[in-house]
Write an enzyme that holds these catalytic residues in place. Structure first.
Site, PDB file in Angstrom:
ATOM      1  N   GLN A  51      -4.678  -1.649   9.794  1.00 49.05           N
ATOM      2  CA  GLN A  51      -4.691  -2.949   9.124  1.00 49.05           C
ATOM      3  C   GLN A  51      -5.361  -3.994  10.026  1.00 49.05           C
ATOM      4  O   GLN A  51      -4.961  -4.178  11.181  1.00 49.05           O
ATOM      5  CB  GLN A  51      -3.254  -3.363   8.773  1.00 49.05           C
ATOM      6  CG  GLN A  51      -3.150  -4.637   7.965  1.00 49.05           C
ATOM      7  CD  GLN A  51      -3.678  -4.511   6.535  1.00 49.05           C
ATOM      8  OE1 GLN A  51      -3.515  -3.480   5.896  1.00 49.05           O
ATOM      9  NE2 GLN A  51      -4.319  -5.551   6.042  1.00 49.05           N
ATOM     10  N   ASP A  93     -10.942   2.975   4.941  1.00 51.43           N
ATOM     11  CA  ASP A  93     -11.395   1.604   4.677  1.00 51.43           C
ATOM     12  C   ASP A  93     -12.854   1.426   5.095  1.00 51.43           C
ATOM     13  O   ASP A  93     -13.327   0.296   5.240  1.00 51.43           O
ATOM     14  CB  ASP A  93     -10.488   0.553   5.328  1.00 51.43           C
ATOM     15  CG  ASP A  93     -10.527  -0.772   4.535  1.00 51.43           C
ATOM     16  OD1 ASP A  93     -11.110  -0.775   3.417  1.00 51.43           O
ATOM     17  OD2 ASP A  93     -10.007  -1.776   5.016  1.00 51.43           O
ATOM     18  N   LYS A 144       0.847  -1.202   0.000  1.00 49.90           N
ATOM     19  CA  LYS A 144       0.000   0.000   0.000  1.00 49.90           C
ATOM     20  C   LYS A 144       0.880   1.249   0.000  1.00 49.90           C
ATOM     21  O   LYS A 144       0.640   2.208  -0.725  1.00 49.90           O
ATOM     22  CB  LYS A 144      -0.947  -0.023   1.208  1.00 49.90           C
ATOM     23  CG  LYS A 144      -2.082  -1.040   1.034  1.00 49.90           C
ATOM     24  CD  LYS A 144      -2.848  -1.328   2.309  1.00 49.90           C
ATOM     25  CE  LYS A 144      -3.879  -2.439   2.054  1.00 49.90           C
ATOM     26  NZ  LYS A 144      -4.564  -2.919   3.238  1.00 49.90           N
TER      27      LYS A 144
END
Ligand code: NAP
Length: 284
Positions: free
Chosen positions: A97, A120, A53
């Site tokens: 994450q 996200d 990423k």
């Protein structure tokens, strides 16, 4: 029949090229979107995802910061870091994450992220907006799945879509995105009585399970479009999906490979969400 292989790498590259132009325009106005990632622990797969990423963010010319915390980090320290990132004007997007180590409950963590920096789409406010049919920042992987279906021209309206998996990260938001596009959606999970029968009805089948080859090719309706989100390590250490690829290729009209399907799209959608978040925050 041999299915069209949906080239996620190529489609992701097209998304990134479009973003690159948009970033050029933002930069002329003195704005460089910033992405911060937070990785807790040393899970090798998560570390690889985060590294990829960042590499992509830097290639694209975003400002990007990586925070790696020890596995035993207490929740207070993690929440404090999120507060700092929320207050940092250089940061437009924060990605924690997942999964987190077992002692950390993910809900209070994602709820602490400023919803306008939640790239996200895990904050309950963003999840609720998606469920209400008003998507704002949508989870990257399901957004990428939808983009792949659009890129290959799948007619979604009225189609029967079968989504296997109901996680907040993938299955649940993907079902909502497909519903918003007027699919008739069936959501399957570990308690589904007859998975083969459900899959057999799908014009579109999306598998987000994490069990290699669980979805047999022979279950598919001939001509179905298959999106395989699953990523597991096979015995030889290679990445494998949830769908029995060799058999599925013979029955499906189109299918994503693993690797090279959904994975690159997840990263492209994270970049797109970061740029979107930068715009959202700068709106008067
Ligand atoms: P997750 O949270 O573990 O959810 C897995 C889902 O699969 C659950 O809803 C579970 O049902 C369901 N399931 C488990 N066994 C099943 C069975 N035998 N039949 C039907 N459903 C079953 O996983 P996730 O985070 O959604 O991720 C799913 C997969 O996608 C993993 O392989 C992950 O690595 C991969 N992934 C890939 C990307 C990418 O960018 N390519 C991104 C994210 C995730 P219950 O709810 O009943 O337990």
């Amino acid at each position: 029949m041999s299915a069209t292989i949906i080239d996620g790498k190529k489609i992701a590259a097209e998304v990134l090229a479009g973003l690159s132009e948009e970033l050029g325009a933002l930069r002329e106005r003195g704005a460089v979107p910033g992405l911060a990632t937070v990785l807790v622990g040393d899970d090798p797969a998560s570390a690889t995802y985060v590294r990829n990423k960042h590499r992509k963010a830097r290639e694209l010319g975003l400002f990007s910061v990586e925070h790696v915390l020890p596995a035993a980090t207490p929740s207070g320290a993690l929440l404090e870091l999120i507060d700092q990132l929320n207050a940092d004007p250089r940061i437009d997007g924060i990605l924690v994450q997942l999964p987190l180590p077992a002692h950390l409950d993910p809900l209070p963590v994602v709820t602490r992220i400023d919803p306008l920096k939640d790239v996200d789409g895990q904050h309950p406010v963003n999840a609720q907006m998606l469920a209400a049919g008003q998507p704002r920042l949508v989870p990257c992987t399901p957004a990428g799945c939808l983009h792949l279906l659009d890129a290959v021209g799948v007619a979604l309206e009225g189609a029967r879509a079968v989504v296997i998996g109901r996680s907040g990260l993938v299955g649940r938001p993907l079902a909502q995105l497909l519903l918003a596009r007027h699919c008739t959606v069936t959501q399957c999970h570990s308690r589904t009585r007859d998975l083969a029968e459900e899959v057999g009805r799908g014009d579109v089948v999306a598998a987000a399970i994490g069990k290699p080859g669980l979805v047999r090719g022979s279950w598919l309706k001939p001509g179905a479009v298959v999106i395989d989100v699953g990523t597991s390590r096979g015995e030889d250490g290679k990445l494998v999906g949830d769908v029995e690829f060799a058999a599925a290729v013979e029955r499906a009209a189109a299918i994503t490979p693993v690797p090279g399907g959904v994975g690159p799209m997840t990263i492209a959608m994270l970049m797109a969400n970061t740029v979107r978040a930068a715009r959202l925050r700068r709106q008067p």
